[in-house]
Scaffold this active site. Structure first.
Site, PDB file in Angstrom:
ATOM      1  N   HIS A 122       7.106   0.202  -0.634  1.00  0.00           N
ATOM      2  CA  HIS A 122       5.724   0.248  -0.139  1.00  0.00           C
ATOM      3  C   HIS A 122       5.584   1.259   0.992  1.00  0.00           C
ATOM      4  O   HIS A 122       4.760   1.098   1.890  1.00  0.00           O
ATOM      5  CB  HIS A 122       5.236  -1.147   0.279  1.00  0.00           C
ATOM      6  CG  HIS A 122       5.049  -2.049  -0.906  1.00  0.00           C
ATOM      7  ND1 HIS A 122       3.907  -2.083  -1.658  1.00  0.00           N
ATOM      8  CD2 HIS A 122       5.908  -2.919  -1.497  1.00  0.00           C
ATOM      9  CE1 HIS A 122       4.042  -2.944  -2.656  1.00  0.00           C
ATOM     10  NE2 HIS A 122       5.259  -3.468  -2.582  1.00  0.00           N
ATOM     11  N   ALA A 211       9.239  -5.608 -15.335  1.00  0.00           N
ATOM     12  CA  ALA A 211      10.444  -5.938 -14.569  1.00  0.00           C
ATOM     13  C   ALA A 211      10.513  -5.174 -13.255  1.00  0.00           C
ATOM     14  O   ALA A 211      11.526  -5.210 -12.567  1.00  0.00           O
ATOM     15  CB  ALA A 211      11.687  -5.641 -15.411  1.00  0.00           C
ATOM     16  N   GLY A 212       9.438  -4.465 -12.911  1.00  0.00           N
ATOM     17  CA  GLY A 212       9.468  -3.695 -11.669  1.00  0.00           C
ATOM     18  C   GLY A 212      10.413  -2.513 -11.744  1.00  0.00           C
ATOM     19  O   GLY A 212      10.898  -2.025 -10.727  1.00  0.00           O
ATOM     20  N   SER A 215       8.537   0.852 -16.109  1.00  0.00           N
ATOM     21  CA  SER A 215       8.352   1.159 -17.530  1.00  0.00           C
ATOM     22  C   SER A 215       7.072   1.968 -17.718  1.00  0.00           C
ATOM     23  O   SER A 215       6.983   2.810 -18.613  1.00  0.00           O
ATOM     24  CB  SER A 215       8.297  -0.125 -18.349  1.00  0.00           C
ATOM     25  OG  SER A 215       7.235  -0.939 -17.903  1.00  0.00           O
ATOM     26  N   ASP A 262       7.571   6.474  -8.443  1.00  0.00           N
ATOM     27  CA  ASP A 262       8.141   6.227  -9.778  1.00  0.00           C
ATOM     28  C   ASP A 262       8.096   7.479 -10.643  1.00  0.00           C
ATOM     29  O   ASP A 262       9.066   7.843 -11.309  1.00  0.00           O
ATOM     30  CB  ASP A 262       7.378   5.101 -10.476  1.00  0.00           C
ATOM     31  CG  ASP A 262       7.237   3.875  -9.612  1.00  0.00           C
ATOM     32  OD1 ASP A 262       8.019   3.741  -8.649  1.00  0.00           O
ATOM     33  OD2 ASP A 262       6.350   3.054  -9.873  1.00  0.00           O
ATOM     34  N   TYR A 312      -1.214  -5.562  -4.895  1.00  0.00           N
ATOM     35  CA  TYR A 312      -0.623  -4.292  -4.473  1.00  0.00           C
ATOM     36  C   TYR A 312      -1.687  -3.459  -3.759  1.00  0.00           C
ATOM     37  O   TYR A 312      -1.492  -2.961  -2.653  1.00  0.00           O
ATOM     38  CB  TYR A 312      -0.097  -3.568  -5.710  1.00  0.00           C
ATOM     39  CG  TYR A 312       0.508  -2.197  -5.461  1.00  0.00           C
ATOM     40  CD1 TYR A 312       1.880  -2.040  -5.322  1.00  0.00           C
ATOM     41  CD2 TYR A 312      -0.294  -1.065  -5.400  1.00  0.00           C
ATOM     42  CE1 TYR A 312       2.441  -0.782  -5.115  1.00  0.00           C
ATOM     43  CE2 TYR A 312       0.248   0.188  -5.196  1.00  0.00           C
ATOM     44  CZ  TYR A 312       1.615   0.329  -5.056  1.00  0.00           C
ATOM     45  OH  TYR A 312       2.159   1.575  -4.854  1.00  0.00           O
TER      46      TYR A 312
HETATM   47  C1  GLA Z   1       5.440   0.428  -7.375  1.00  0.00           C
HETATM   48  C2  GLA Z   1       4.617   1.691  -7.247  1.00  0.00           C
HETATM   49  C3  GLA Z   1       5.301   2.674  -6.316  1.00  0.00           C
HETATM   50  C4  GLA Z   1       5.700   2.039  -5.001  1.00  0.00           C
HETATM   51  C5  GLA Z   1       6.407   0.709  -5.249  1.00  0.00           C
HETATM   52  C6  GLA Z   1       6.657  -0.032  -3.973  1.00  0.00           C
HETATM   53  O1  GLA Z   1       6.620   0.688  -8.029  1.00  0.00           O
HETATM   54  O2  GLA Z   1       4.433   2.285  -8.500  1.00  0.00           O
HETATM   55  O3  GLA Z   1       4.460   3.783  -6.115  1.00  0.00           O
HETATM   56  O4  GLA Z   1       4.603   1.888  -4.162  1.00  0.00           O
HETATM   57  O5  GLA Z   1       5.678  -0.132  -6.092  1.00  0.00           O
HETATM   58  O6  GLA Z   1       7.560   0.659  -3.197  1.00  0.00           O
END
Ligand code: GLA
Length: 474
Positions: A122, A211-212, A215, A262, A312
């Site tokens: 974040h 799953a964070g 994807s 990402d 978020y």
């Molecule tokens: C997600 C968002 C990223 C980032 C993370 C938290 O993966 O896509 O841009 O903000 O959360 O670090």
């Protein structure tokens, strides 16, 4: 009462008002302890008929709600591992499947990786630092160019074919996974016109969904590199511009206000390295993995996470409001030693949740740089301690952790991991642990046991080796 203790998640999180949850949880824990002698390994799901040694865990019914239920059976005694797909075989199979489904051979197959973020959570949308790495788990896209500005999108994991015109994507809106693909075409159409970016696409995702592990970025980046290679007017695009296009697709079409980490790592990763991202100007520095005795174990908790559900974005808006109130361009400009200044405190006190959120962002930026220094000194315990400190900050100050993530972190640490933390946006998704190579199985088994004991859906494990960026496979 709409609840069964055998539902596989902490039911009190959703079924009870906040004020009642603690009581229910306490009673459930007492029940779990009291009935501990009666929990047994067995292969039979019938009430009271578990027999030892046949490879599953039976759970008794919690009596708090009086609901009758069948003991839950978990057919997992061993951790389940998610292996990356074989590039060549996956691409060849996808090519055949494309031809069978869409009637013609694709022009090629491209792939883009998911990611884990080692630290710096974040921080990207606050102009700060992050340290992600690309996973060997990738999303594959077989793509064929069209001449008519039409998009036909199919997925090996989902039924149906999504079809629409590139020029209508923004006006009509697109839901679900096609938004991440159609969004890229719509954004790139601004450069070369809608006719030029019409494509048939068949995607095959090998990055666990929800799953964070990004994807969604893998999906959009796989099409972005394909279009760059296929459309003459896009061939000169820099990788930085491709990142921007993918971020805009996610923000403007898919409706997730994400920060760019990402897409940056999916498109700009360096094999064998982490990527130190400075989100002030999106410059990156490859950082070598200097701990050959250790690896990053990923625990996909299978508690589904979504970035488009408002939580978020709410945190992002709080940070932006705090920066504006402090007359800063972004929170990156605030140093940790100013957090206790009276003027800073009084400004932040006027914005709900801001003191804790800002404290997380500011201290997290420092932790990223400290961890990079720890890596350069090959100091695994320093690296691990910083990861764990990051988790505590995300859990307590940023409030984006979840029961599943906390259980994973605590179990991993208890089993000897050097450090552990949630990774990605949070609210579910994955945790990571820094683990000695020879202890990976032991730590995974301990995390699995902790999940089963807590009545959580068993997690899936991945080994994260820093991998290569998006590109053409076939
Ligand atoms: C997600 C968002 C990223 C980032 C993370 C938290 O993966 O896509 O841009 O903000 O959360 O670090």
């Amino acid at each position: 009462m709409p609840w069964s203790c055998c539902s596989g998640r902490w039911p009190w999180r959703t079924a009870f008002p906040r004020s009642d949850r603690r009581t229910v949880r306490r009673r459930c824990w007492w029940w779990a302890l009291w009935s501990g002698g009666r929990w047994s390994r067995g292969g039979d799901t019938g009430p009271g008929s578990c027999s030892p040694g046949t490879g599953s865990l039976c759970f008794p019914c919690c009596p708090v709600t009086g609901t009758s239920c069948t003991p839950r059976r978990y057919d997992v005694e061993q951790p389940v591992w998610s292996a990356p797909a074989d590039d060549a075989a996956t691409a060849a199979a996808l090519q055949d499947r494309f031809a069978a489904l869409l009637g013609q051979e694709p022009d090629g197959v491209w792939a883009a990786p998911g990611r884990v973020n080692v630290i710096g959570e974040h921080t990207d949308y606050n102009g700060g630092f992050a340290l992600p790495m690309a996973l060997p788990h990738r999303t594959y896209a077989a793509v064929r160019r069209r001449e008519d500005g039409v998009l036909r999108l199919a997925s090996a994991q989902r039924r149906g074919l999504w079809e629409g015109r590139v020029e209508d994507v923004r006006r009509d809106g697109v839901c679900g996974w096609p938004a991440y693909v159609a969004g890229v075409a719509a954004v790139l159409a601004e450069r070369v016109g809608a006719e030029a970016v019409g494509v048939d696409v068949l995607v095959d995702g090998h990055v666990p969904v929800g799953a964070g592990l990004s994807s969604s970025a893998a999906l959009s980046c796989s099409l972005a590199v394909a279009l760059r290679d296929l459309v003459p007017g896009l061939s000169q695009m820099s990788v930085e511009d491709l990142v921007t296009a993918c971020v805009r697709a996610e923000n403007e079409v898919a409706g997730a206000a994400t920060g760019g980490m990402d897409q940056t790592v999916s498109l700009r990763a360096v094999d064998g390295h982490l990527l130190l991202l400075d989100a002030r100007d999106f410059t990156v520095v490859p950082v070598a993995w200097t701990l050959p005795q250790h690896e990053v174990l990923v625990v996909d908790t299978r508690a589904h996470h979504s970035l488009a559900d408002g939580q978020y974005e709410r945190r992002r808006r709080t940070c932006e409001a705090a920066a504006a109130a402090l007359r800063l361009t972004s929170l990156r400009e605030l140093s940790a030693d100013r957090l206790d200044d009276a003027d800073v405190r009084s400004v932040l006190a006027g914005i709900p949740d801001a003191p804790a959120r800002v404290r997380h962002v500011v201290t997290e930026n420092d932790r990223v740089l400290d961890l990079v220094a720890g890596l350069r000194e090959q100091d695994a315990s320093r690296v691990g301690a910083l990861m764990t400190a990051s988790h505590v900050s995300l859990r307590d100050d940023y409030e984006v952790s979840a029961v599943e993530l906390d259980v994973a972190v605590e179990a991993a640490l208890g089993a000897g991991a050097e450090g552990a933390r949630m990774t990605g946006g949070g609210f579910g998704g994955s945790a990571i642990a820094l683990v000695r190579r020879e202890e990976v199985d032991v730590v995974a088994a301990a995390v699995l046991a902790a999940f089963v004991t807590a009545g959580l859906t068993p997690p899936v494990f991945l080994e994260a080796a820093p991998s290569r960026p998006a590109g053409r496979v076939l």
